[in-house]
Enzyme design. Structure first.
Site, PDB file in Angstrom:
ATOM      1  N   SER A 153      18.737  27.603  47.025  1.00 12.73           N
ATOM      2  CA  SER A 153      17.633  27.658  46.511  1.00 12.73           C
ATOM      3  C   SER A 153      16.429  26.375  47.100  1.00 12.73           C
ATOM      4  O   SER A 153      15.483  26.517  47.036  1.00 12.73           O
ATOM      5  CB  SER A 153      17.053  27.961  45.024  1.00 12.73           C
ATOM      6  OG  SER A 153      17.922  26.848  44.339  1.00 12.73           O
ATOM      7  N   ASP A 394      13.095  21.875  34.616  1.00  7.51           N
ATOM      8  CA  ASP A 394      13.701  22.074  35.676  1.00  7.51           C
ATOM      9  C   ASP A 394      13.654  20.677  36.727  1.00  7.51           C
ATOM     10  O   ASP A 394      12.569  20.524  37.309  1.00  7.51           O
ATOM     11  CB  ASP A 394      13.365  23.528  36.641  1.00  7.51           C
ATOM     12  CG  ASP A 394      14.207  23.594  37.892  1.00  7.51           C
ATOM     13  OD1 ASP A 394      14.951  22.641  38.273  1.00  7.51           O
ATOM     14  OD2 ASP A 394      13.920  24.648  38.555  1.00  7.51           O
ATOM     15  N   HIS A 397      14.581  21.792  41.210  1.00  7.74           N
ATOM     16  CA  HIS A 397      13.716  22.353  42.264  1.00  7.74           C
ATOM     17  C   HIS A 397      12.394  21.518  42.453  1.00  7.74           C
ATOM     18  O   HIS A 397      12.117  20.805  41.463  1.00  7.74           O
ATOM     19  CB  HIS A 397      13.355  23.883  41.772  1.00  7.74           C
ATOM     20  CG  HIS A 397      14.805  24.770  41.988  1.00  7.74           C
ATOM     21  ND1 HIS A 397      15.429  24.906  40.977  1.00  7.74           N
ATOM     22  CD2 HIS A 397      15.359  25.113  42.887  1.00  7.74           C
ATOM     23  CE1 HIS A 397      16.422  25.527  41.294  1.00  7.74           C
ATOM     24  NE2 HIS A 397      16.383  25.913  42.310  1.00  7.74           N
TER      25      HIS A 397
END
Length: 432
Positions: A153, A394, A397
């Site tokens: 990702s 998070d 990311h």
């Protein structure tokens, strides 16, 4: 005596000008007729030039792309050592609103992030300049070609970033984004160019290869198996690989290697080396350097513990709004042993693969993560979850626009350089 009648001088000049104008109109008209005729795929001359009426088979003779000296990476220039400079004039390169293809996971401001300076930082190398990104120039280089990002990702974020950087110069009706798992495919129709993303978190095959449902209780990696993936890579002109964070879930990982394929527990570093060697074997035997180019992205760092940059604190990347400006800073989110394995494998390749070492420059960007302004398991965080950043932030990311845009600017600089060198080599072949 014979009398000769002559036209007075002013009249002769008018007649001459009229004749020139008439001739010009005739020439222009002829050219217009020829050009109109060439627009038709039924034109026999067009078929000879283009190879028939199929637009995807058309090969158009084009002038070389002009690359100025300022756009080329200088000899001895290290693009990866430098500092972050606030630049709210040139950055961001696009906005969330201008890029409708962005997914909710990365649209931090739309998701409620109150600050915005994370979008305005420019990377400035110490001894040279990073070429300014030119979307049209890159699209022209990619004309009739495929570029593919391969990885997890993090790599998908880099793909999304580049799509946003390109789409601003393409009419909406002339571009498309398709999701054909495990791929996402962006097509710029007028350039017959595709920029793609391929989900392969370990590069080699695993039980997490389903792009839509890859959450498994027990990860299993096939360290010597890559053929199912590589079939999708064979005809790609520019490949950009990345694989790191999925390896770091635990110190050990279940994997198979050799025959019979018995499941064993491997140290992550050992497994990573074996997987990269499998990938390297494919690179050495399958890549045609005359028409293909390969890059490998180094690890994307995490910022899970704020005590690393603020002694005595007990947080993470949540609420961070500026980069780290200490150029000696080294976080624990980047595994040095993994980096050495990557360097060694790339160094032993017969095929030239360029390492894009974005790790250290990204280490400084503790402010660039999605934090509590992204998604968890495909859904935006609830109000209650956002109030618990210690468990839900998070710090892996990245927001877009943001840090991955700089990675793409660095990639762009190398693509320009490689295009330039290939053009020189083509016009100045080595003697036999």
């Amino acid at each position: 005596m014979i009398t000769t009648h002559t036209t007075p001088w002013p009249n002769r000049q008018i007649h001459l000008l009229f004749s020139i104008a008439l001739s010009s109109l005739l020439v222009l008209g002829t050219v217009r007729i020829i050009l109109d005729e060439m627009k038709s795929d039924s034109n026999p001359f067009l078929k000879l030039v283009y190879g028939g009426g199929n637009r995807h088979n058309k090969v158009i003779m084009r002038m070389p792309i002009n690359i100025s000296k300022d756009e080329l990476i200088e000899e001895g220039c290290n693009l990866f050592e430098g500092k972050w400079v606030l630049d709210n004039i040139s950055y961001p390169l696009y906005t969330e609103e201008s890029c409708p293809t962005l997914v909710k996971q990365v649209t931090c401001q739309k998701n409620g992030r109150p600050d915005s300076l994370y979008k305005n930082w420019r990377w400035q190398p110490n001894s040279c300049n990073l070429p300014r990104f030119n979307a049209l120039k890159l699209l022209e280089i990619l004309r009739d070609k495929r570029m593919m990002f391969v990885g997890d990702s993090i790599q998908r974020g880099m793909f999304d970033s580049l799509v946003c950087m390109l789409q601003s110069v393409i009419p909406r009706e002339k571009m498309s984004l398709k999701r054909i798992p495990p791929r996402k495919i962006f097509i710029a129709e007028e350039f017959n160019a595709s920029i793609e993303y391929f989900w392969a978190p370990f590069i080699v095959e695993s039980n997490s290869d389903n792009a839509l449902n890859h959450t498994v209780k027990k990860r299993l990696v096939r360290l010597d198996s890559i053929s199912n993936h590589s079939k999708q890579w064979e005809d790609v002109d520019i490949l950009i690989f990345e694989s790191y964070i999925w390896w770091m879930y635990k110190p050990q990982i279940n994997a198979t290697y050799g025959y019979p394929p018995n499941v064993q527990e491997y140290n992550v570093t050992t497994a990573y080396r074996l997987a990269l060697e499998t990938w390297a074997d494919w690179i050495n035997t399958s890549i045609n350097e005359s028409r293909q180019k390969v890059y490998f992205m180094s690890m994307s760092p995490t910022h899970l513990w704020s005590w690393e940059w603020m002694h005595g604190s007990d947080g993470n990347c949540f609420n961070e709004s500026s980069p780290i400006h200490d150029n000696l800073y080294r976080g624990t989110g980047s595994n040095i042993e993994i980096m050495e394995i990557l360097r060694n494998v790339l160094g032993n390749l017969k095929t030239d693969v360029t390492l894009l070492n974005i790790t250290q420059l990204s280490e400084y960007r503790k402010d660039g993560h999605t934090s509590v302004y992204g998604e968890s398991r495909g859904k935006l965080l609830t109000k209650e979850q956002r109030l618990d950043p210690k468990n839900f932030a998070d710090c892996i990311h990245w927001c877009l626009p943001g840090v991955p845009d700089i990675w793409n600017e660095i990639l762009y600089a190398h693509v320009l350089k490689d295009y330039h060198l290939k053009r020189i080599k083509k016009h100045n072949p080595p003697p036999f």
